[in-house]
Design an enzyme around this catalytic site. Structure first.
Site, PDB file in Angstrom:
ATOM      1  N   ALA A 177       0.831  -1.542   0.103  1.00 14.64           N
ATOM      2  CA  ALA A 177      -0.454   0.142  -0.044  1.00 14.64           C
ATOM      3  C   ALA A 177       0.680   1.080  -0.016  1.00 14.64           C
ATOM      4  O   ALA A 177       0.238   2.272   0.231  1.00 14.64           O
ATOM      5  CB  ALA A 177      -0.919   0.356   1.196  1.00 14.64           C
TER       6      ALA A 177
ATOM      7  N   ASN B 100       2.255  -4.317   7.964  1.00 18.37           N
ATOM      8  CA  ASN B 100       3.119  -5.113   6.381  1.00 18.37           C
ATOM      9  C   ASN B 100       4.055  -3.680   5.732  1.00 18.37           C
ATOM     10  O   ASN B 100       4.843  -3.717   5.482  1.00 18.37           O
ATOM     11  CB  ASN B 100       2.610  -5.497   5.588  1.00 18.37           C
ATOM     12  CG  ASN B 100       1.903  -6.863   6.247  1.00 18.37           C
ATOM     13  OD1 ASN B 100       2.799  -7.443   6.374  1.00 18.37           O
ATOM     14  ND2 ASN B 100       0.896  -7.219   5.932  1.00 18.37           N
TER      15      ASN B 100
ATOM     16  N   HIS C 217      -1.274   7.130   4.876  1.00 17.20           N
ATOM     17  CA  HIS C 217      -0.152   6.301   4.972  1.00 17.20           C
ATOM     18  C   HIS C 217       0.680   7.708   5.253  1.00 17.20           C
ATOM     19  O   HIS C 217       0.505   8.282   3.976  1.00 17.20           O
ATOM     20  CB  HIS C 217       0.612   5.783   3.822  1.00 17.20           C
ATOM     21  CG  HIS C 217      -0.601   4.141   4.346  1.00 17.20           C
ATOM     22  ND1 HIS C 217      -0.817   2.956   5.063  1.00 17.20           N
ATOM     23  CD2 HIS C 217      -1.014   3.948   3.546  1.00 17.20           C
ATOM     24  CE1 HIS C 217      -0.994   2.162   4.876  1.00 17.20           C
ATOM     25  NE2 HIS C 217      -1.918   2.623   3.932  1.00 17.20           N
TER      26      HIS C 217
END
Length: 268
Positions: A124, A190, A220
């Site tokens: 991602a 992750n 993020h």
């Protein structure tokens, strides 16, 4: 050109998205198989035309060009070593499992002995090319923030005494190193592990995990500074329709990695 042969480890939501895209590909197309873990409930969902494998002997007989792990940390421990020992390239999506130093060292050693390759998907996150470029900088500071809506953290919020439906302000669930984050949240971090492995390592990568009722997606934020310059990156991903803890883009990132693996032109 003959079909490219790919084995998927596990058949959850991400693997199903990957399989659907690969099955739809043409010229040359893909031949797919799924390695199911013992007692898996996914056997009945494997689509027609995809072989269901039950062990490493069957993986070896299928002779894949690539193995893709998309089944969680347990699969990295249980299935990936054997595939590497067969000399196969294995693309890992559950990178957080590599916070375990002993496991990571064993996988690398197994790959070297057997001739396999351990391929790590960016998942991602973006910007890992920049982080790789500055990873040895003497003044590097690297920090990652995960900001997701309450639906992604309902269990954790209740454990802290919060009602996810009534959360009015952001709650910081964690602040520490990437190693601690990956160990504490194996289904969620992750991305932090990918950043640490691309960069200065698990201990030198800072992580903040924030639950924010105003968040509309999985956000993020990466900030890096060194003698070479600075980077500030923010990505807002839509949650997976079947798993709000994961971003919808993850399967697409793995498909992009598959394309690069087979391509005569590789973007480094």
């Amino acid at each position: 050109m003959s079909a490219r042969r790919v084995v998927l480890i596990g058949y959850g939501a991400i693997a199903a998205d990957i399989a659907a895209a690969l099955l739809a590909a043409r010229d040359p197309g893909y031949a797919l198989a799924v390695l199911l873990r013992p007692g898996s409930s996914s056997a009945g969902r494997v689509p027609e035309g995809v072989a269901a494998l039950s062990g490493l002997d069957e993986v070896a007989a299928f002779a894949p060009d690539l193995v893709i792990e998309a089944a969680g940390h347990g699969a990295v421990r249980e299935s990936v070593p054997g595939c590497l020992a067969l000399g196969l390239p294995v693309l890992i999506s559950s990178i957080g499992a590599l916070h375990d130093e002993a496991l990571y060292a064993d996988l690398v050693a197994t790959a070297r002995r057997g001739g396999g390759r351990l391929l790590l998907a960016s998942g991602a996150l973006g910007g890992l090319d920049y982080v790789r470029a500055v990873r040895h900088a003497s003044q590097l500071e690297l920090r990652y923030e995960s900001r997701k809506p309450p639906a992604a953290w309902s269990g954790e919020l209740r454990a802290l005494g919060h009602d996810p439906a009534a959360l009015a302000a952001p709650v910081t669930l964690f602040s520490g190193t990437a190693r601690e984050a990956a160990a504490r949240y194996p289904q969620n971090l992750n991305v932090a592990a990918a950043l640490a492995l691309a960069g200065p390592g698990f201990e030198a990568t800072g992580v903040d995990v924030v639950c924010d009722p105003a968040a509309t997606g999985n956000t993020h934020v990466v900030r890096a500074s060194s003698e070479f310059g600075t980077m500030s990156l923010e990505i807002a991903n839509q949650p997976s329709p079947t798993n709000p803890k994961s971003s919808w883009i993850v399967a697409q990132a793995i498909l992009a990695a598959v394309d690069q693996h087979f391509s005569p032109v590789v973007m480094m």
